[in-house]
Design an enzyme around this catalytic site. Structure first.
Site, short mmCIF file in Angstrom:
data_model
loop_
_atom_site.label_atom_id
_atom_site.label_comp_id
_atom_site.label_asym_id
_atom_site.label_seq_id
_atom_site.Cartn_x
_atom_site.Cartn_y
_atom_site.Cartn_z
N ARG A 175 0.86 -1.18 0.00
CA ARG A 175 0.00 0.00 0.00
C ARG A 175 0.90 1.24 0.00
O ARG A 175 2.05 1.19 0.42
CB ARG A 175 -0.89 0.02 1.24
N LYS B 96 -2.05 -1.94 8.04
CA LYS B 96 -3.14 -1.37 8.82
C LYS B 96 -3.04 -1.81 10.26
O LYS B 96 -2.76 -2.98 10.56
CB LYS B 96 -4.49 -1.80 8.22
N HIS C 195 -2.83 2.30 -6.11
CA HIS C 195 -3.43 1.02 -5.73
C HIS C 195 -3.58 0.10 -6.94
O HIS C 195 -3.68 -1.12 -6.78
CB HIS C 195 -4.78 1.26 -5.06
N ARG D 266 -0.89 -2.29 -6.96
CA ARG D 266 -1.14 -3.36 -5.98
C ARG D 266 -2.07 -4.41 -6.58
O ARG D 266 -1.82 -5.62 -6.46
CB ARG D 266 -1.74 -2.75 -4.71
N HIS E 195 -3.92 -9.21 3.69
CA HIS E 195 -5.37 -9.29 3.87
C HIS E 195 -5.70 -10.18 5.07
O HIS E 195 -5.14 -11.27 5.22
CB HIS E 195 -6.04 -9.89 2.63
N TYR F 44 -9.38 -11.29 -6.95
CA TYR F 44 -8.40 -11.38 -8.03
C TYR F 44 -8.58 -12.65 -8.85
O TYR F 44 -8.22 -12.70 -10.01
CB TYR F 44 -6.98 -11.30 -7.46
#
Length: 318
Positions: A150, A174, A248, A251, A274, A283
């Site tokens: 990110r 995160k 992004h 990514r 994730h 994806y």
């Protein structure tokens, strides 16, 4: 409730290490709801949390919807209210979360934008020359595409996070959760070329850098911002046929191209950071859609029914 909101935002920032963007968004959403609730309920004094009902929250979301607010924004506001009232339940100020049973708006399903492998390769080559800015920008693009990081993880990357011997880099995602991901040799070479350029320009003992551990720096030696990274990616990607893209997108391209080449979905989940595999599974659908589109464009007898296409997509998502 105003005091409870301030305390909640402090908890998010200090204890849960939420990003500044999340804090700003939640503060805005809660202030908006607070003003709306005061206007509807018209209490004689401060608004008490127990005065908030599921009906009031639905009314708030409906009012924002009538003003033309996007479904994604409405979903975020509801998530914010759920989190806030869940906190009040946890500390004993409420017995029940009034936002828990409010249904979230149905969001349209959008597949992420992805570059073709040729476009991704071309983008890496656009920053040319040996000037410091071009060398830096090439390193930024290579690192984004090589790691799938990110933007916030990229700007927070420090020099001692990189293990050159192992080809790995540590990033903070995160909630400040750390993970270690591969850093390709081409990206590593680009970073080394950039740092060699810094040494030649600044000198080893100039002391100009206000943040010497940052991998990517501005002209004053400080850490780059996420906004600057976005401008850099847009600047070079405008040269692509499809036009400018967001960081992004690199990514998304990283994950999709790995999947196209046979990478394991759980390995991609780990590299992207994730929490849930279901987030990574989008994806799979994207790669299958690209496969079907390629088949339709290139096979001389590519006449498939909608039903057959759906069967192929379902198999591809398993």
């Amino acid at each position: 409730m105003d005091r409870a909101i301030r305390t909640f935002l402090d908890v998010l920032s200090v204890q849960q290490s939420a990003s500044p963007q999340t804090i700003r968004a939640y503060a805005s959403d809660l202030a908006q709801f607070h003003a709306f609730a005061l206007g509807v309920l018209k209490p004689g004094g401060p608004l008490a949390p127990h005065a908030v009902t599921p009906a009031l929250i639905r009314e708030f979301l409906a009012a924002r919807d009538r003003k033309g607010e996007k479904k994604t924004s409405l979903a975020r506001k509801l998530a914010c209210l759920r989190s806030f009232f869940r906190y009040l339940v946890r500390i004993g100020q409420l017995e029940v979360n009034p936002a828990e049973d409010v249904r979230a708006p149905k969001l349209p399903k959008h597949l992420p934008q992805v570059l073709t492998k040729d476009d991704a390769g071309a983008l890496m080559e656009f920053p040319g020359g040996t000037e410091r800015e071009g060398v830096r920008d090439r390193a930024i693009l290579e690192t984004l595409y090589s790691t799938g990081a990110r933007v916030s993880e990229l700007v927070g990357m420090n020099c001692d996070d990189i293990s050159r011997s192992e080809g790995l880099v540590r990033v903070r995602g995160k909630g400040r959760k750390e993970r270690v991901i591969p850093l390709g040799s081409i990206a590593l070479e680009a970073i080394d070329a950039y740092h060699a350029q810094i040494s030649m320009v600044a000198g080893p003992s100039s002391g100009q850098s206000s943040d010497p551990v940052a991998v990517f720096r501005n002209r004053r030696g400080g850490r780059l911002t996420t906004r600057t990274i976005a401008r850099i990616v847009a600047k070079y990607s405008r040269q692509l046929t499809g036009g400018a893209v967001h960081p992004h997108t690199l990514r998304h391209s990283f994950a999709t191209h790995l999947l196209d080449e046979g990478a394991d979905l759980r390995a991609i989940q780990e590299m992207l950071g994730h929490a849930s595999l279901s987030t990574t599974q989008k994806y799979t659908h994207l790669a299958t859609d690209q496969l079907l589109a390629l088949y339709d464009r290139t096979h001389p007898r590519a006449v498939r029914t909608t039903e057959a296409s759906e069967v192929i997509k379902q198999k591809g998502s398993r």
